[in-house]
Design an enzyme around this catalytic site. Structure first.
Site, PDB file in Angstrom:
ATOM      1  N   CYS A 247     -17.381  20.678  -3.101  1.00  0.00           N
ATOM      2  CA  CYS A 247     -17.467  21.684  -2.044  1.00  0.00           C
ATOM      3  C   CYS A 247     -17.792  20.991  -0.721  1.00  0.00           C
ATOM      4  CB  CYS A 247     -18.533  22.717  -2.375  1.00  0.00           C
ATOM      5  SG  CYS A 247     -18.743  23.978  -1.061  1.00  0.00           S
TER       6      CYS A 247
ATOM      7  N   CYS B  11      14.015  25.855  48.023  1.00  0.00           N
ATOM      8  CA  CYS B  11      14.888  24.834  48.600  1.00  0.00           C
ATOM      9  C   CYS B  11      14.895  23.578  47.745  1.00  0.00           C
ATOM     10  CB  CYS B  11      14.413  24.503  50.017  1.00  0.00           C
ATOM     11  SG  CYS B  11      15.431  23.263  50.830  1.00  0.00           S
TER      12      CYS B  11
ATOM     13  N   CYS C  24       4.852   9.235  49.938  1.00  0.00           N
ATOM     14  CA  CYS C  24       5.649   8.199  50.592  1.00  0.00           C
ATOM     15  C   CYS C  24       6.665   8.753  51.576  1.00  0.00           C
ATOM     16  CB  CYS C  24       6.346   7.333  49.552  1.00  0.00           C
ATOM     17  SG  CYS C  24       7.617   8.206  48.612  1.00  0.00           S
TER      18      CYS C  24
ATOM     19  N   HIS D  47      23.576  13.481  51.034  1.00  0.00           N
ATOM     20  CA  HIS D  47      24.163  14.790  50.729  1.00  0.00           C
ATOM     21  C   HIS D  47      24.894  15.377  51.926  1.00  0.00           C
ATOM     22  CE1 HIS D  47      21.640  14.301  47.263  1.00  0.00           C
ATOM     23  NE2 HIS D  47      22.087  15.422  46.733  1.00  0.00           N
TER      24      HIS D  47
END
Length: 541
Positions: free
Chosen positions: A244, A336, A344, A359
């Site tokens: 036990c 966005c 940085c 882009h």
């Protein structure tokens, strides 16, 4: 079994609200005012349920009798005394068959390895040499002179030359009784050893039981601890026995049904040691308490997942990304996709993680540059988020029931106060208000069941079988919450009779729902109904 298995209402074990009202009415008519219906339920606990296993509760004395029987068996076969038989069995971890095979092959080697006798030395002086030396002394003229007094014994441990009582094992290494007592006490009480070797350096002779008891003398506490260690070693070496795990309990459970690993794929061997009804534990694994209805292997997987920091990593992966330049972790807080790292000041696209300067005005072209990579990245993130949300769904409910179960101590205290209040405000006796305590016991038991059902549901494969499982889970959870609300109601003399009847009826209903949950799950294991969405130990193909 395929997932298109269909179940009848009887197989599902469903009860709708009308069934519950009928059950309550029938139970109420069959019960008397002193709560005999609960006593009848308790009496039925003696019958073995489908989710229960056969086991026996053994006291330490009963285990010692088993040990004694094995010792007598080996003693009769080998023709040795009980001390030798005991050391042999302990050396072989109480495996009688293996011991008999090894001992019959080479009794001397086994006895030496077991610490019964020291290794034999071919050139060691024997009794004949001592006799010849004695005869030579008698024949010489000097033998007529008086022999010098024997040198006093000096204990090699404490260097006390005033000690008159010494003890030695079969090896002949003698030490004073006090040193032996201190040495054995430390080994037993501090190191927990039951095979204690001689104090001499590089000596492997082991102290037999009679020697240990003689050296300890009247130190009953250490003797008791030594006997307990012997029992623990015997139990630990047997697949059918388990000690036990509850503190200060010395009882043992014998369960042959869960002795093999294969059996643990079809049963959850919850047992009770017998010393205390609250001492419930799983015979098949070290997980604390009762984890029915989930199998041991699945319960281990769930607990490991809850402990693992990988879920924190999953959350970070689902909600954040790392800056491509300085690797700082960034969380998107707007719609966005033009991101700027605060550390940085690097500007990049959240979709493809490429520099934002490339882009231009047609920033959607980042997908066309490496369309597959972009899609895979977004899909991976979505999958990670969905996986995390699914885990949290089950974990939050598992943790909620675990927390509720931990608060059961406070609930018991509140219930006892209510029971005392009932005696003051009504004419009910202490026996008649026991229905409240029985209700709390049932709530605690069912919350433990519900807690582990969420662990099981997390790993269940989608299909009809899981739907059945979750339907039973829902019904049990709803019934438990209803009973919990009844236990929170204030005590009023005018409504005491109705409250008592409602609590009694709901307790019976909750117990029935819990049995349906456990019985159906146990039947599913035996039928091979449950399928897992991840590999589970024992179910590999």
């Amino acid at each position: 079994m395929s997932s298109d298995y269909e179940y009848s209402d009887e197989e599902r074990g469903y009860y709708d609200d009308e069934d519950e009202e009928m059950m309550s009415a029938d139970d109420a008519s069959a019960s008397s005012e002193d709560g005999m219906i609960l006593d009848t339920i308790n009496d039925s606990k003696g019958k073995k349920k489908s989710y229960e296993v056969e086991y026996d509760s053994l006291s330490q004395t009963a285990v010692e009798d088993l040990m004694k029987a094995d010792v007598e068996h080996i003693s009769a076969i080998f023709g040795v005394d009980a001390d030798v038989a005991s050391l042999l069995l302990r050396y072989m971890d109480w495996n009688k068959d293996r011991l008999i095979d090894k001992y019959m092959d080479n009794a001397s080697a086994v006895s030496t390895a077991a610490g019964i006798s020291p290794p034999t030395k071919a050139s060691s002086p024997g009794p004949e040499r001592s006799k010849r030396a004695t005869r030579a002394t008698r024949l010489s003229p000097s033998a007529k002179k008086p022999s010098p007094p024997p040198e006093p014994f000096v204990c090699p441990i404490c260097f006390d030359d005033s000690q008159t009582q010494t003890l030695a094992l079969a090896c002949g290494h003698a030490f004073c009784t006090e040193c032996w007592s201190a040495y054995l006490t430390g080994k037993i009480r501090e190191e927990g050893e039951q095979r204690i070797a001689c104090m001499a350096e590089d000596c492997g002779v082991v102290a037999p039981d009679s020697f240990v008891l003689r050296a300890l003398g009247n130190d009953k506490a250490t003797v008791t601890r030594y006997e307990e260690l012997l029992v623990r070693h015997f139990v630990g070496c047997s697949k059918n026995l388990k000690f036990c795990p509850y503190p200060s309990c010395t009882h043992t459970v014998s369960c042959h049904a869960a002795a093999s690993r294969a059996a643990l794929t079809t049963i959850v061997p919850t047992v009770c040691c017998g010393a205390d009804p609250r001492h419930k534990f799983c015979f098949g694994c070290p997980i604390e308490g009762d984890h029915r209805p989930v199998l041991c292997a699945v319960a281990k997987m769930w607990l490991q997942k809850c402990r693992d920091d990988s879920e924190t990593a999953n959350w970070i992966k689902s909600n954040t990304k790392e800056c491509s330049k300085c690797q700082s972790t960034i969380e998107k807080n707007g719609g966005c996709n033009h991101m700027t790292c605060k550390k940085c000041k690097y500007e990049f696209c959240w979709v493809c993680m490429g520099p934002w300067a490339e882009h231009g005005t047609a920033w959607y072209s980042c997908n066309r540059y490496d369309e597959k990579a972009g899609i895979d990245a977004r899909d991976a993130q979505s999958r990670s988020r969905a996986s995390l949300e699914r885990y949290l769904h089950y974990y939050n409910r598992w943790a909620n029931h675990e927390q509720s179960a931990k608060l059961s101590v406070e609930l018991y205290v509140k219930t006892e106060k209510k029971m005392e209040e009932m005696q003051v405000t009504t004419d009910l006796t202490w026996i008649e208000v026991q229905f409240m305590k029985k209700a709390v016991d049932e709530v605690e038991k069912c919350r433990t069941t519900l807690k582990w059902t969420y662990a099981m549901a997390y790993y269940l494969e989608k299909g009809n079988a899981k739907e059945l499982f979750e339907d039973n889970q829902r019904d049990l959870e709803r019934a438990v919450e209803d009973l919990s609300e009844l236990l929170e109601l204030p005590i009023e003399a005018e409504t005491m009779t109705q409250l008592r009847q409602k609590v009694t009826d709901k307790t019976v209903y909750v117990q029935k729902r819990n049995e349906i949950m456990l019985e159906d799950t146990a039947a599913g294991y035996l039928e091979g109904r449950w399928s897992w969405n991840t590999p589970v130990e024992g179910f590999e193909d």
